[in-house]
Design an enzyme around this catalytic site. Structure first.
Site, PDB file in Angstrom:
ATOM      1  N   ASP A  84      87.473  62.287  40.169  1.00 21.75           N
ATOM      2  CA  ASP A  84      87.520  62.671  41.579  1.00 21.75           C
ATOM      3  C   ASP A  84      88.961  62.796  42.056  1.00 21.75           C
ATOM      4  O   ASP A  84      89.841  62.037  41.612  1.00 21.75           O
ATOM      5  CB  ASP A  84      86.793  61.610  42.415  1.00 21.75           C
ATOM      6  N   ASN A  95      77.645  70.648  43.025  1.00 24.01           N
ATOM      7  CA  ASN A  95      78.850  71.487  42.996  1.00 24.01           C
ATOM      8  C   ASN A  95      78.544  72.974  43.022  1.00 24.01           C
ATOM      9  O   ASN A  95      79.419  73.786  43.344  1.00 24.01           O
ATOM     10  CB  ASN A  95      79.707  71.176  41.760  1.00 24.01           C
ATOM     11  N   ARG A 118      85.667  55.278  38.598  1.00 26.26           N
ATOM     12  CA  ARG A 118      85.807  56.376  39.553  1.00 26.26           C
ATOM     13  C   ARG A 118      87.244  56.413  40.039  1.00 26.26           C
ATOM     14  O   ARG A 118      87.826  55.385  40.368  1.00 26.26           O
ATOM     15  CB  ARG A 118      84.869  56.235  40.749  1.00 26.26           C
TER      16      ARG A 118
END
Length: 269
Positions: free
Chosen positions: A26, A74, A195
């Site tokens: 990310d 997405n 993440r």
């Protein structure tokens, strides 16, 4: 001879190494915005980070690495951005083919890959087939992937099996359900989920698989993520005690009258 994996500095190997690491990559867009650059440039630098991290994971000895590369959601991004991401994926598959094959890496995918354009699907399938016998590391790309979508599809498969008389409703348990997930057939259990970019969300990734995984949130934007950031996550993981819903052996010994609902299932790592 295998292509040499670059090593810029010594790698410290944690004693307690996870078998399977997943990464939610990310921060490409925000990284680009902070640099005053188009989002596409952020994605390009993110592809460079993929190369660095795959090489580091292979050198460290991680058995399986799953990268959340493109989610089911997405597809709703602007068409030009989606096209650019697909082009980057095509380029990665072509440019990294030799390194993947020369270094014993097995490539697999999870997700609805039928939605990918042919210029991505074709080289991807060819590389999957060519690397199928490799055992040094598994690189899994989660493409057109959504955790809810995968759980829904697994439920559909079980419903069809029951309707066809191949399975009794009372036979549908957690193990039967998990067997319908591609991840359970292709990968070891998820040990560590990372993440990047400082966000503390799972974002529809490996919702079933994350049940007992350790979570690590890195402040680094994905284009900046490097071996030292991966090392920090692995070092943090090595210090943790994984209980899988049980209590440590010493504590359990103090309560002999309470056996627990399930026996501990302590796997490697």
């Amino acid at each position: 001879m295998p292509a040499e994996l670059p090593v810029n500095s010594p790698i410290s190997l944690p004693v307690n190494l996870p078998r399977h690491v997943g990464i939610i990559m990310d921060g490409n867009g925000r990284w680009a915005r902070q640099q005053g650059l188009p989002r596409e440039v952020g994605h390009e630098h993110g592809a460079d980070a993929v190369r660095r991290v795959v090489r580091a994971a292979r050198a460290i000895g991680i058995e399986a690495l799953t990268l959340f590369a493109f989610s089911s959601q997405n597809w709703d991004r602007p068409p030009q951005e989606v096209f650019h991401l697909m082009a980057l994926l095509n380029r990665y598959l072509l440019e990294e083919r030799s390194e993947i094959l020369d270094n014993g890496i097995r490539l697999i995918t999870v997700g609805d890959t039928e939605r990918l354009p042919g210029y991505v699907r074709d080289p991807m399938r060819e590389l999957i087939a060519a690397s199928a016998h490799h055992t040094d590391m598994t690189l899994c790309l989660a493409l057109s992937y959504g955790g809810r979508e995968m759980i829904t599809e697994a439920a559909r498969r079980l419903c069809r099996a029951v309707a066809a008389g191949k399975l009794r409703p009372e036979d549908v348990d957690a193990r039967a359900f998990e067997a319908q997930l591609d991840s359970s057939r292709l990968l070891p259990p998820l040990d560590l989920l990372i993440r990047t970019s400082g966000e503390h969300r799972i974002s529809n990734f490996f919702l079933w698989e994350v049940a007992y995984a350790e979570l690590f949130f890195s402040e680094a934007m994905w284009p900046d993520f490097a071996r030292e950031h991966l090392q920090a996550a692995l070092d943090d993981y090595a210090r943790r005690e994984r209980r899988f819903g049980t209590v440590p052996d010493a504590e359990a010994a103090e309560e002999p009258g309470y056996p627990g609902l399930f026996p501990p299932q302590r796997g490697k790592g």
